[in-house]
Enzyme design. Structure first.
Site, PDB file in Angstrom:
ATOM      1  N   SER A 215      46.565  44.359   3.910  1.00  0.00           N
ATOM      2  CA  SER A 215      47.018  43.374   4.883  1.00  0.00           C
ATOM      3  C   SER A 215      48.347  42.775   4.418  1.00  0.00           C
ATOM      4  O   SER A 215      49.312  43.500   4.232  1.00  0.00           O
ATOM      5  CB  SER A 215      45.936  42.317   5.109  1.00  0.00           C
ATOM      6  OG  SER A 215      46.220  41.515   6.226  1.00  0.00           O
ATOM      7  N   GLU A 330      41.355  48.147  13.221  1.00  0.00           N
ATOM      8  CA  GLU A 330      42.171  47.088  12.629  1.00  0.00           C
ATOM      9  C   GLU A 330      42.316  45.886  13.554  1.00  0.00           C
ATOM     10  O   GLU A 330      42.455  44.747  13.103  1.00  0.00           O
ATOM     11  CB  GLU A 330      43.567  47.627  12.298  1.00  0.00           C
ATOM     12  CG  GLU A 330      43.608  48.720  11.257  1.00  0.00           C
ATOM     13  CD  GLU A 330      43.549  48.191   9.842  1.00  0.00           C
ATOM     14  OE1 GLU A 330      43.349  46.973   9.671  1.00  0.00           O
ATOM     15  OE2 GLU A 330      43.703  48.994   8.912  1.00  0.00           O
ATOM     16  N   HIS A 419      39.545  45.403   9.979  1.00  0.00           N
ATOM     17  CA  HIS A 419      40.678  45.096   9.113  1.00  0.00           C
ATOM     18  C   HIS A 419      40.178  44.651   7.740  1.00  0.00           C
ATOM     19  O   HIS A 419      39.287  43.815   7.635  1.00  0.00           O
ATOM     20  CB  HIS A 419      41.506  43.982   9.752  1.00  0.00           C
ATOM     21  CG  HIS A 419      42.750  43.639   9.021  1.00  0.00           C
ATOM     22  ND1 HIS A 419      43.784  44.531   8.850  1.00  0.00           N
ATOM     23  CD2 HIS A 419      43.143  42.487   8.416  1.00  0.00           C
ATOM     24  CE1 HIS A 419      44.758  43.943   8.179  1.00  0.00           C
ATOM     25  NE2 HIS A 419      44.399  42.705   7.901  1.00  0.00           N
TER      26      HIS A 419
END
Length: 522
Positions: A215, A330, A419
Site C-alpha cells: 500500500s 484491491e 487490499h
C-alpha cells in the site's frame, strides 16, 4: 496482537557480538556496536531481535519539518528490546493523537543468532495511507517466515500525515538549499543509509538489500526506486499494491497550498507562520486537518524531479530488479471508505459505461462486480503492471503477480483477496480476519493449503531478495514480465504464470494515462 480497523486500510548498527563466528546467540552476548553506540537485544523465537534503535535525531521543535539530522551518539549499552514509539498520527476514524514525533527508530531481526557469511537484507516499509502505521506492524509477534529463511529483516518508522508531508512558501527562505515537503521520504532514505552503515554488524550484507512494502509502503518503494537520493542504498525492490499511474504524486504548488491552508485554519497565517506552526503541539497540528486525508509523494524538484510514473517512463529509476503486484479485490479498501462508481468518475474521470463492454467480455458482471474490478485495475493493477513494464523497458529485470487465492474459510464471505491481504501470506502469520478479511469475525488456524501458499510466497520473496529472481526449486515457474508476452504469476489454487494478464482491461487505463501524460507505458 491488537489491531484497529484503521490498520485494515493500510496494513506493516559494527559486527554482531555473538561470540565466535557461527556461535549461537546467548542472552549475555546480544550486544552490537553500532556507529552511534552499543545496543543490547534479546532472543525471540530463536531470533536475535533488536528494537527501537534511533537512526536520526528526534524531529521535534525546530527540527519539525526538517530533513532528519544525525543522532547524538551514546556511550553506555542502550536497551534495544522494545519497539520505539510510533510516529505521531490520529486514532482513526477519529480521535486524539497517538504516538510521538520522537519516533525515528529502526528494528532488526537476525536469524538463528549466528554471524556466518553475509545474509541478504529485507527492509519492510509499512503502509497505512501515509496517515497511520508503525514499524511494529506485522512484526510485533516476533520471528517471521522471512527471517526463518535466512534473511536479516529490518523495519523502521517514518513520519506520516502532516508531519511527513508539509510544504510552505516560507520553507525555501528559512532553509535554502534543503529538500522539503517529502519528510517521510527523507526518513526512509536516512533509515536505508543507517542500514548500509550498520547492517554488517548483524550478519547482513549491505550490498544485498531489498526494500519491500504494501500500500503506502509499496508507493514508498516506487518513490525510492525513482529518487536519485536513494541510489545505491538498495539493490532490489518489491512493491505490493503500490499503484503508480494515477493519483500517485502531487505538484509542489498544490502541497504548498495545503500547507498554507493548515496555517490559516490554525490561525497563524502571514509572516512568521512557519515558526508559530513549529511551536504548536502535536495535537494542535493534527486538529487542523480537514476532510479525508490525501498525502502523496510531492514533486519537489530534488528528491523527486517528476511524477513517479513519468520518472519510470523516462527510465529515470534505479537499475534494480523490480517485482510488483496486486490482489484480486484491491478496491475493497476504497469500498470501506465509501467509494463508488460515481466517485471514480468525479474524482478520476473514469467512465464506467465506456469500460463496461471490455469488462463484460468474459461474461456479464453485476454493477458491484464491475465497479470493484474497474477500481482494482484503475488504481492498483494498471499501476503495478504499468511501472513493471516501464522498468523492463529501462532494462531492469521485472516480475509481476496477482494474488487470487482466498483461504477456504473466508471464501463464502469474500469476492476476492482484499487490499493488503497478501502481506499476511508473505509474513507467514496466522490470519487476523478482524484486520484484513472480515472485520469482527474470528478465525481458526490456517489450513494446510493456506500454509503452503504462505510458504510458497515467502520462498518467492526471499529468493528474490537473494538473487533478484524469485524462482527456486519446487516452485511454479515465475516468468519475467517482458515483451513480447509479459508473464504475470497468478497465485491461486493452481499457481501459474499467465501471459498478457488482463491485457484488454489494463490497456484501457494505459491509454488513458498516455493521453494525460504524453508518455508511453509499454
Amino acid at each position: 496482537m491488537s489491531w484497529t480497523r484503521a490498520a485494515a486500510l493500510s496494513v506493516m548498527i559494527g559486527a554482531l557480538a555473538l561470540g565466535l563466528p557461527g556461535a549461537a546467540a546467548t542472552e549475555a552476548t546480544l550486544v552490537v556496536h553500532t556507529a552511534s553506540g552499543p545496543v543490547r537485544g534479546a532472543l525471540q523465537d530463536g531470533m536475535a531481535a533488536f528494537k527501537g534503535i534511533p537512526f536520526a535525531a528526534p524531529p521535534v521543535g525546530t527540527l519539525r519539518w526538517r530533513p532528519p539530522q544525525p543522532i547524538t551518539p551514546w556511550t553506555g549499552v542502550r536497551d534495544a528490546t522494545e519497539f520505539g514509539a510510533m510516529c505521531a498520527q490520529p486514532t482513526l476514524p477519529s480521535g486524539p493523537a497517538r504516538g510521538s514525533e520522537d519516533c525515528l527508530s529502526i528494528n532488526v531481526w537476525t536469524p538463528d543468532g549466528k554471524t556466518v557469511g553475509k545474509r541478504p537484507v529485507m527492509v519492510w516499509i509499512y503502509g497505512g495511507a501515509f496517515v497511520v502505521g508503525s514499524s511494529a506492524q506485522l512484526l510485533d509477534q516476533g520471528a517471521t517466515e522471512l527471517s526463518k529463511r535466512g534473511v536479516v529483516l529490518v523495519s523502521f518508522n517514518y513520519r506520516v500525515g502532516r508531519f511527513g508531508f508539509f510544504a510552505h512558501p516560507d520553507m525555501a527562505k528559512a532553509h535554502p538549499g534543503e529538500p522539503g515537503a517529502n519528510y517521510w521520504l527523507m526518513d526512509q532514505i536516512a533509515a536505508l543509509k543507517w542500514v548500509k552503515a550498520n547492517i554488517s554488524a548483524f550478519g547482513g550484507d549491505p550490498d544485498n538489500v531489498t526494500i519491500f512494502g504494501v500500500s503506502a509502503g509499496g508507493t514508498s518503494v516506487n518513490a525510492l526506486v525513482a529518487s536519485p537520493a536513494a541510489r545505491g542504498l538498495f539493490h532490489k525492490a518489491i512493491s505490493q499494491s503500490g499503484g503508480g499511474l494515477f493519483n500517485s504524486s502531487m505538484p509542489l504548488a498544490q502541497a504548498r497550498r495545503a500547507g498554507m491552508a493548515i496555517a490559516a485554519r490554525a490561525g497563524v497565517a502571514g509572516p512568521g507562520s512557519l515558526d508559530r506552526l513549529r511551536a504548536m503541539s502535536t495535537a494542535q497540528i493534527l486538529a487542523n486537518e480537514q476532510g479525508p486525508p490525501e498525502f502523496l509523494p510531492v514533486v519537489d524538484g530534488m528528491l523527486l524531479t517528476d511524477t513517479l510514473p513519468a520518472m519510470f517512463a523516462k527510465g529515470h529509476i534505479a537499475p534494480v530488479p523490480f517485482l510488483a503486484g496486486t490482489n484480486s479485490n484491491e478496491f475493497s479498501v476504497f469500498g470501506l471508505m465509501g467509494f463508488t462508481g460515481e466517485t471514480l468518475g468525479k474524482r478520476f474521470g473514469v467512465n464506467i459505461e465506456t469500460a463496461k463492454p471490455v469488462y463484460n467480455e468474459q461474461g456479464a458482471l453485476s454493477d458491484n462486480q464491475l465497479v470493484s474490478q474497474i477500481g482494482t485495475d484503475f488504481i492498483f493493477t494498471a499501476g503495478s503492471m504499468g511501472l513493471a513494464s516501464m522498468a523492463a523497458k529501462a532494462g531492469n529485470p521485472a516480475y509481476t503477480y496477482r494474488l487470487a487465492y482466498i483461504a477456504d474459510e473466508f471464501r463464502p464471505a469474500l469476492k476476492g483477496v482484499p487490499h493488503a491481504g497478501d502481506q499476511m501470506y508473505v509474513f507467514g502469520l496466522d490470519y487476523k480476519p478482524e484486520v484484513i478479511f472480515s472485520p469482527g469475525t474470528s478465525a481458526s488456524s490456517p489450513s494446510d493449503k493456506d500454509r503452503r501458499i504462505s510458504a510458497m510466497m515467502a520462498d518467492y520473496w526471499t529468493n528474490f531478495a537473494r538473487t533478484g529472481d524469485p524462482n527456486g526449486k519446487g516452485l511454479p515457474v515465475w516468468g519475467m514480465f517482458k515483451p513480447p508476452a509479459p508473464m504475470t504469476l497468478v497465485i491461486d489454487d493452481e499457481t501459474a504464470s499467465v501471459p498478457d494478464f488482463r491485457k484488454a482491461q489494463l490497456s484501457l487505463w494505459y491509454r488513458m494515462w498516455e493521453r494525460q501524460s504524453g508518455l508511453t507505458v509499454e
